[in-house]
Design an enzyme around this catalytic site. Structure first.
Site, PDB file in Angstrom:
ATOM      1  N   ASP A 198       5.014  20.313   5.244  1.00 35.61           N
ATOM      2  CA  ASP A 198       4.504  19.044   4.750  1.00 35.61           C
ATOM      3  C   ASP A 198       4.396  19.185   3.227  1.00 35.61           C
ATOM      4  OD1 ASP A 198       3.003  16.567   4.556  1.00 35.61           O
ATOM      5  OD2 ASP A 198       1.206  17.813   4.345  1.00 35.61           O
ATOM      6  N   ASP A 214       2.293  16.641   0.723  1.00 40.67           N
ATOM      7  CA  ASP A 214       1.013  16.239   0.124  1.00 40.67           C
ATOM      8  C   ASP A 214      -0.149  16.972   0.783  1.00 40.67           C
ATOM      9  OD1 ASP A 214       2.010  14.296  -1.756  1.00 40.67           O
ATOM     10  OD2 ASP A 214       2.616  13.172   0.023  1.00 40.67           O
ATOM     11  N   GLY A 261       1.457   6.965   4.341  1.00 43.56           N
ATOM     12  CA  GLY A 261       2.453   6.070   3.744  1.00 43.56           C
ATOM     13  C   GLY A 261       1.786   5.163   2.728  1.00 43.56           C
ATOM     14  N   GLY A 262       2.318   5.142   1.512  1.00 38.47           N
ATOM     15  CA  GLY A 262       1.687   4.378   0.438  1.00 38.47           C
ATOM     16  C   GLY A 262       1.682   2.877   0.676  1.00 38.47           C
ATOM     17  N   GLU A 292       1.898   1.366   3.558  1.00 41.24           N
ATOM     18  CA  GLU A 292       1.006   1.149   4.701  1.00 41.24           C
ATOM     19  C   GLU A 292      -0.459   1.256   4.260  1.00 41.24           C
ATOM     20  OE1 GLU A 292       3.631   3.109   4.515  1.00 41.24           O
ATOM     21  OE2 GLU A 292       4.964   2.668   6.197  1.00 41.24           O
ATOM     22  N   ARG A 293      -0.716   2.169   3.306  1.00 46.82           N
ATOM     23  CA  ARG A 293      -2.091   2.378   2.821  1.00 46.82           C
ATOM     24  C   ARG A 293      -2.562   1.170   2.019  1.00 46.82           C
ATOM     25  NH1 ARG A 293      -1.802   7.713   0.483  1.00 46.82           N
ATOM     26  NH2 ARG A 293      -1.619   8.232   2.689  1.00 46.82           N
ATOM     27  N   ALA A 325       6.192   0.633  -8.425  1.00 45.96           N
ATOM     28  CA  ALA A 325       5.538   0.944  -9.708  1.00 45.96           C
ATOM     29  C   ALA A 325       4.678   2.198  -9.548  1.00 45.96           C
ATOM     30  CB  ALA A 325       4.687  -0.238 -10.151  1.00 45.96           C
ATOM     31  N   LYS A 326       4.002   2.294  -8.419  1.00 43.22           N
ATOM     32  CA  LYS A 326       3.172   3.485  -8.158  1.00 43.22           C
ATOM     33  C   LYS A 326       4.035   4.748  -8.132  1.00 43.22           C
ATOM     34  CE  LYS A 326       1.702   6.681  -5.189  1.00 43.22           C
ATOM     35  NZ  LYS A 326       2.374   7.483  -4.163  1.00 43.22           N
ATOM     36  N   ASN A 345       9.284  11.632  -4.936  1.00 39.79           N
ATOM     37  CA  ASN A 345       8.049  12.389  -5.164  1.00 39.79           C
ATOM     38  C   ASN A 345       8.209  13.853  -4.750  1.00 39.79           C
ATOM     39  OD1 ASN A 345       7.095   9.867  -5.756  1.00 39.79           O
ATOM     40  ND2 ASN A 345       5.795   9.671  -3.952  1.00 39.79           N
TER      41      ASN A 345
END
Ligand code: XBP
Ligand code: MG
Length: 252
Positions: A16, A18, A59-60, A62-63, A91-92, A135
């Protein structure tokens, strides 16, 4: 006594990203989400405890949706919601890549050491993560080594499977790409969602906890550790120790 079937030898390590390779959530993703909100003129701010609660959803994109459900439910009625979330998330990702490219997120203790040991021993390496592919690449290149992305034979990331962790789809996809049975691999995770995903794919899993996950339930992990341990740490998780753990649990 008749011996049982021989355990499959350990052939690959699946990581994994993160929270496992680096503590990316609090000082990386969280900061990047907040910067994207600021750039979009939104007065949303995810502080450290709130972000911990929002991590329940992987998941960004989804978050962000989960946050809206909790705090701004009327915004869910926006007909352009999907594209707005996607743009915000893009953008994030730019903010996150920029932050990590400046080398601000070191790997966790023992990660580089274990990866070097595994490469020297000819083990295969793979990634199974919920985060966006860019990322992963920027973290490996900036925090591990230039060219390190190529050390990982398979990188399963982001939207490559629609159902994110705790669903096991990303691990099943990685195993399929590796053409290996789960019994020949070990997974490394930091969270309950991640552990559930790996166990659901039949993988023996080593957990290294962090501040956000230390109180999660880790039943079923083959080991739960504070970290993998740097070279001088007496309790470090060596490749030899991992092989023993893998063989013992496989036979047990
Ligand atoms: C990681 C995630 C990701 C990151 C943010 O979970 O859930 O969503 O928090 O990255 P895991 P994105 O460690 O279990 O893979 O914004 O790119 O999704
Ligand atoms: Mg994780």
């Amino acid at each position: 006594m008749v011996p049982g079937p021989a355990a499959a030898p350990l052939q690959a390590l699946i990581f994994d990203v993160d929270g496992t390779l680096a503590d990316t959530e609090r000082d990386g993703h969280r900061i990047a989400f907040n910067e994207a909100f600021r750039q979009a003129g939104l007065d949303w701010h995810w502080d450290i405890p709130l972000y911990g609660a929002l991590l329940a959803v992987t998941g960004g994109k989804e978050r962000i949706r989960f946050y809206l459900e909790q705090f701004h439910p009327r915004l869910l009625e926006d007909a352009d919601l999907e594209s707005r979330i996607a743009a915000l998330h893009k953008a994030k990702t730019r903010c996150y890549v920029d932050l990590v490219a400046h080398g601000n997120l070191p790997l966790r203790p023992g990660v580089a050491r274990l990866i070097a040991e595994a490469r020297a021993a000819g083990l295969r390496l793979a990634i199974a993560t919920t985060t966006t592919p860019e990322n992963v690449a920027v973290l490996l290149e900036s925090s591990l080594a230039r060219g390190a992305t190529s050390w990982f034979e398979v990188i399963g990331a982001g939207d490559i499977v629609p159902a994110k962790k705790p669903a096991s789809d990303i691990y099943l996809w990685v195993l399929d790409q590796l053409a290996l049975p789960a019994s020949a691999c070990l997974a490394f995770e930091d969270s309950e969602n991640g552990l559930r995903a790996a166990l659901g794919a039949g993988l023996k899993t080593v957990v290294t906890t962090n501040d956000y996950t230390v109180d999660h339930a880790f039943d079923g992990a083959v080991a739960v550790l504070a970290d993998l341990g740097d070279a001088d740490a007496p309790q470090r998780m060596t490749l030899a120790a991992l092989r023993e753990l893998h063989a013992a649990k496989a036979a047990g």
